[in-house]
Motif scaffolding. Structure first.
Motif: not given
Length: 555
Positions: A19-26, A68-71, A190-198
């Motif tokens: 999810t931190h690498h913009q995966v939205r579909h699994i 389609a999602s380009r992600s 604190a990582w789960p609340q952040q939008a960036i990778p580790w």
């Protein structure tokens, strides 16, 4: 404290890295060994979970979502042959650049090569078609920071194609959701609340202008447009027009094909004479469909051939001398502005117009060719198009002229007929627009169980199955006539009505253009999926195509 609880914590970190690498579909297939990954994914609110009972179809569903999602899109499968069934989709992703992240559950090392059930050697199963990351058996002796950093680095490095993350888990795999081993996760609090990778890895710099572009843009050039995005095709067309350079466009280019029917007239002596005056060829994208264009690519001798494509590596089967530029098409065009020039190859426009008139007259009573010729009339406004392979895509590439920027999707990496229904389902889930899809009967049979994916849709989808009773592409090839039916075309003499009924899809069977047009338009008034079977004479499409190619060569 239980093994199952620690397996769950380990899996939570893997899913969080996605999810931190913009995966939205699994995309998830059923399985027991993969339970820790599946349960972690199901508990993650940032993910949309898709399921399919067939791992081969699941792989292509993910491929369509990625297109389609380009992600990046992730997959979860259990151990054993479940992993092997993903190979066709992984191959396609490697060739066309869609990002798939395969999470394969595995037996722990002590259960490999000892006769244990459902245990095979999974690391490296995709060979050179995927990057790989072989995780160890989950253990609290390995710090959580190592797991997060390892996944971040691996996912960031896999910027195109497939990544295979093999995840062994020891039993027990199931247990109550408890607080065991939560302190192991403390370094990532604190990582789960952040939008960036580790760990954030820097991206490459943008495309700089070729130092001699201002000189080259004054010369006689030809633009070839292969597979690219809709907005890129919409930018290439006016760029080429400003330069006064002829644009030879693939149906996947979404440029509007300003010189339509090129696959039919490219063998004309007049076309060859004109094109051989080109000093520079600029090609955007690869995976060309047109046989005539590929033949010209082989024999052309311009001073330079520039190939611009976002994917690295060799993309030119003709091995032309020149420049291989790895760049997004849009950024390259922005860095290389066109200068207004008078078109230097007017003969090509005359040939295209003549061929268009002749083709219009030649396909009137030829249903399969007429479908390709009048395809634009079937497209839903604000929608998208998916094309299958073999004879059908060649007819469309040769005969259709689509609106500029209208989204077109294909599986033209390995050009296989497997997984096409699953792919178009993924495309429509990734971009929930009205979708028209054209497939041949053998292609549809190959992926028949993926009709199950078309039962729950958020936008209308019309699947037209062109039933010419077999793989009629082989009628265009020098296959031995005596063995053609038995070993090549393989006619099945089936109706798709029972399949539509089994999966709860609306169904119509038509045989001519007007009923086809009505059935497609009616399908787009429905919320779900519609299967339209277009029953056509077996060899007429191939025969018409061959006749049109001969007409073009005679211009």
């Amino acid at each position: 404290m239980s093994v199952s609880s620690f397996n769950r914590r380990w899996a939570q970190v893997i899913i969080a890295a996605l999810t931190h690498h913009q995966v939205r579909h699994i995309c998830i297939a059923p399985g027991s060994r993969s339970a820790p990954l599946t349960l972690a994914a199901a508990a993650e609110p940032a993910l949309i979970c898709h399921t399919h009972f067939d791992e081969r179809g699941l792989g292509f569903l993910a491929l369509g979502l990625a297109k389609a999602s380009r992600s990046p899109v992730a997959l979860i499968v259990t151990s054993g042959t479940a992993v092997a069934n993903l190979l066709p989709a992984v191959i396609e992703a490697q060739l066309t650049g869609e990002r798939l992240i395969v999470l394969s559950a595995d037996r722990p090392p002590e259960l490999i090569n000892c006769g244990a059930n459902q245990a095979i050697t999974q690391p490296g199963i995709f060979s050179h078609f995927a990057r790989r990351c072989d995780l160890p058996r989950p253990t609290p002796e390995i710090g959580v920071r190592w797991l997060a950093a390892t996944l971040d680095e691996t996912i960031a490095a896999a910027d195109a194609g497939a990544l295979h993350v093999n995840c062994p888990f020891a039993e027990p795999l199931y247990g109550p959701e408890d607080d065991a081993w939560r302190e192991w996760l403390t370094p990532l609090d604190a990582w789960p609340q952040q939008a960036i990778p580790w760990v954030t890895h820097s991206a490459p710099c943008g495309q700089a202008q070729q130092s001699d572009w201002l000189r080259w843009r004054q010369k006689r050039g030809v633009v070839i447009a292969g597979k690219m995005r809709a907005e890129e095709g919409a930018a290439v067309a006016p760029w080429a027009a400003t330069l006064g350079w002829p644009l030879l466009a693939d149906i996947q280019s979404q440029t509007g094909q300003p010189l339509p029917r090129a696959d039919l007239w490219l063998n004309s002596p007049q076309a060859q004479q004109q094109l051989n005056q080109a000093e520079l060829v600029v090609q955007f994208g690869a995976n060309l469909i047109s046989k005539r264009l590929l033949q010209w690519q082989q024999q052309a001798r311009p001073q330079q051939w520039w190939l611009i494509d976002a994917l690295p590596g060799r993309r030119d089967p003709s091995s032309q001398p020149g420049r291989r530029i790895v760049s997004q098409v849009g950024s390259w065009i922005n860095a290389h502005p066109a200068a207004a020039c008078t078109p230097w190859a007017p003969t090509l426009h005359t040939l295209a117009a003549t061929m268009q008139r002749q083709a219009s007259a030649a396909v009137v009573n030829e249903p399969e060719a007429q479908l390709a010729h009048r395809l634009a009339e079937l497209l839903p406004p604000g929608g998208q198009l998916f094309l299958g392979n073999s004879l059908l895509v060649r007819l469309v590439d040769a005969l259709a002229q689509l609106p500029v920027g209208y989204p077109v999707y294909c599986n033209r990496g390995a050009s296989g007929i497997d997984g096409l229904i699953a792919t178009l389902s993924g495309i429509q889930r990734g971009q929930p627009r009205p979708t028209l899809a054209l497939l041949g009967d053998i292609s549809a049979l190959y992926d028949l169980n993926s009709l199950a994916l078309l039962r729950q849709l958020s936008a209308p989808l019309v699947l037209v199955v062109v039933n010419n009773n077999g793989g009629r592409i082989f009628s265009l090839l020098p296959t031995p006539v005596g063995e053609r039916e038995r070993f090549f075309t393989l006619p099945q003499s089936v109706s798709f009505a029972p399949a539509a009924q089994m999966f709860g899809l609306d169904y119509q069977n038509v045989a001519t253009w007007e009923p086809l047009q009505h059935a497609v338009q009616q399908g787009f008034t429905q919320r779900g999926g519609t299967l339209v079977e277009f029953s056509v004479p077996p060899d007429r499409g191939a025969e018409t195509f061959a006749r049109l190619v001969a007409m073009g060569a005679a211009l």
